[in-house]
Design a protein around this motif. Sequence first.
Motif, mmCIF file in Angstrom:
data_model
loop_
_atom_site.group_PDB
_atom_site.id
_atom_site.type_symbol
_atom_site.label_atom_id
_atom_site.label_comp_id
_atom_site.label_asym_id
_atom_site.label_seq_id
_atom_site.Cartn_x
_atom_site.Cartn_y
_atom_site.Cartn_z
ATOM 1 N N GLN A 164 -19.985 -38.558 9.483
ATOM 2 C CA GLN A 164 -20.527 -38.887 8.160
ATOM 3 C C GLN A 164 -21.060 -40.309 8.139
ATOM 4 N N GLU A 165 -20.443 -41.190 8.885
ATOM 5 C CA GLU A 165 -20.949 -42.558 8.966
ATOM 6 C C GLU A 165 -22.320 -42.573 9.641
ATOM 7 N N ASP A 166 -22.455 -41.823 10.719
ATOM 8 C CA ASP A 166 -23.747 -41.755 11.410
ATOM 9 C C ASP A 166 -24.811 -41.149 10.505
ATOM 10 N N ALA A 198 -13.619 -40.281 -4.484
ATOM 11 C CA ALA A 198 -14.191 -41.562 -4.070
ATOM 12 C C ALA A 198 -14.284 -41.626 -2.558
ATOM 13 N N LEU A 199 -15.239 -42.415 -2.099
ATOM 14 C CA LEU A 199 -15.362 -42.677 -0.663
ATOM 15 C C LEU A 199 -15.448 -44.183 -0.502
ATOM 16 N N ILE A 200 -14.606 -44.712 0.336
ATOM 17 C CA ILE A 200 -14.519 -46.160 0.465
ATOM 18 C C ILE A 200 -14.835 -46.590 1.889
ATOM 19 N N ASP A 201 -15.864 -47.432 2.011
ATOM 20 C CA ASP A 201 -16.175 -48.055 3.298
ATOM 21 C C ASP A 201 -15.446 -49.388 3.327
ATOM 22 N N LEU A 202 -14.356 -49.427 4.054
ATOM 23 C CA LEU A 202 -13.588 -50.676 4.091
ATOM 24 C C LEU A 202 -14.323 -51.752 4.872
ATOM 25 N N PHE A 254 -11.305 -42.569 3.067
ATOM 26 C CA PHE A 254 -11.434 -43.948 3.558
ATOM 27 C C PHE A 254 -12.129 -43.946 4.906
ATOM 28 N N LYS A 255 -13.149 -44.805 5.023
ATOM 29 C CA LYS A 255 -13.860 -44.949 6.290
ATOM 30 C C LYS A 255 -13.448 -46.266 6.936
ATOM 31 N N HIS A 256 -13.408 -46.275 8.247
ATOM 32 C CA HIS A 256 -13.013 -47.470 9.006
ATOM 33 C C HIS A 256 -11.625 -47.917 8.569
ATOM 34 N N GLY A 284 -26.606 -42.681 0.646
ATOM 35 C CA GLY A 284 -26.591 -41.572 1.598
ATOM 36 C C GLY A 284 -25.321 -40.740 1.458
ATOM 37 N N HIS A 285 -24.166 -41.391 1.374
ATOM 38 C CA HIS A 285 -22.909 -40.651 1.200
ATOM 39 C C HIS A 285 -22.998 -39.758 -0.035
ATOM 40 N N ALA A 286 -23.542 -40.311 -1.127
ATOM 41 C CA ALA A 286 -23.639 -39.533 -2.374
ATOM 42 C C ALA A 286 -24.599 -38.357 -2.199
ATOM 43 N N ALA A 324 -28.116 -48.468 0.684
ATOM 44 C CA ALA A 324 -28.786 -47.252 1.154
ATOM 45 C C ALA A 324 -27.785 -46.327 1.852
ATOM 46 N N HIS A 325 -26.852 -46.900 2.582
ATOM 47 C CA HIS A 325 -25.813 -46.136 3.275
ATOM 48 C C HIS A 325 -24.906 -45.436 2.248
ATOM 49 N N GLU A 326 -24.507 -46.143 1.197
ATOM 50 C CA GLU A 326 -23.628 -45.553 0.174
ATOM 51 C C GLU A 326 -24.379 -44.462 -0.588
HETATM 52 ZN ZN LIG Z 1 -19.854 -45.126 5.076
#
Ligand SMILES: [Zn+2]
Length: 331
Positions: free
Chosen positions: A219-221, A203-207, A75-77, A191-193, A187-189
Amino acid sequence: MVADDKKSLIDSLRKAGLSAAAITAAWPSWWTEEAEESPSGRAELRFALARRLGLEPRPLLGERVEFVWNDEAKFKHLNAQDEAQRAALTSFGMSIGRLLLRATPAQVTAAAPADILREAILVGNAYVDLNSLVATCWTLGIPVIYLRVFPLDTKSMHAMVVRSDGRFAILLGRDATYPAPVAFTLAHELGHAMLGHLDGAPALIDLEDPALAHDGDDQEDEADRFALTLLTGSPDPDIQTNLDRFNAPTLARAVLDVARQYRIEPGTLALCVAHRTRAWPVAMSALKFIYAEPKPAWREVNGIADRMIVWDDLGDDAALYLRNVMIGGDA
Ligand SMILES: [Zn+2]
């Protein structure tokens, strides 16, 4: 009797934190009161709901709600959400992501750097915009949809990447009226992949919106730099404006004038200027002048998905469920 039984099942699901909209979307179309009268019908209903909502099937036979995925996702943020809510979000997202992957032709997704992807997209497009980005994800074997049904009562997810058998699916959450902010999120998501951020996580979740929330997460940067490179050609675009002072209409005109020359989508250009100058409100209202009319991004994204999903690869009922999730209650 039958009505009581249905009610107690729904009560259990609601108590576990699942939204009424998610339960309704997942409810099988074949269900009838007669089906509920037979033990096999009751079991079948619970198995279907479990599969769709990401629940353990056996406990659900006894009206106990256990999520398949608990604390495995990244989980991010992270905000104040409790563990049960995170489990509900992850489990729902995993079941939708896997359903989507079943209906997306398998493709070996090689990790592609952002600049290579950008070059490939620019061969056939003036710039990288939301449409071309969504189409590129599908070409890479990465399905992208907007969720129109949320597992929790509060809409509490910006976007999510699901990983299954080495493949990825992207689920967008919060809707926007104009495409540029969504292009950045996608584009950001991606990027995570592509950057291996899901190694070891399902899973990765940007809240929160990654464009606005920055909390010193590497990883966010990295995902932001990937997104900016893909959209603008630079991880740190230095977009100057010769307008000392600008308002929404003048900024809109300026970015429309130079978009083709920079090969950056005009709305994205406006957001870059906003980022530089911290003039978010002006840039957001410039979007109104850049695009001819407000166009909910979900319609565009799910319109492409509708054409790309191999619906026949899903059973009728699973297909109906996916459609429910993609259309929501107010289509
Ligand atoms: Zn993110």
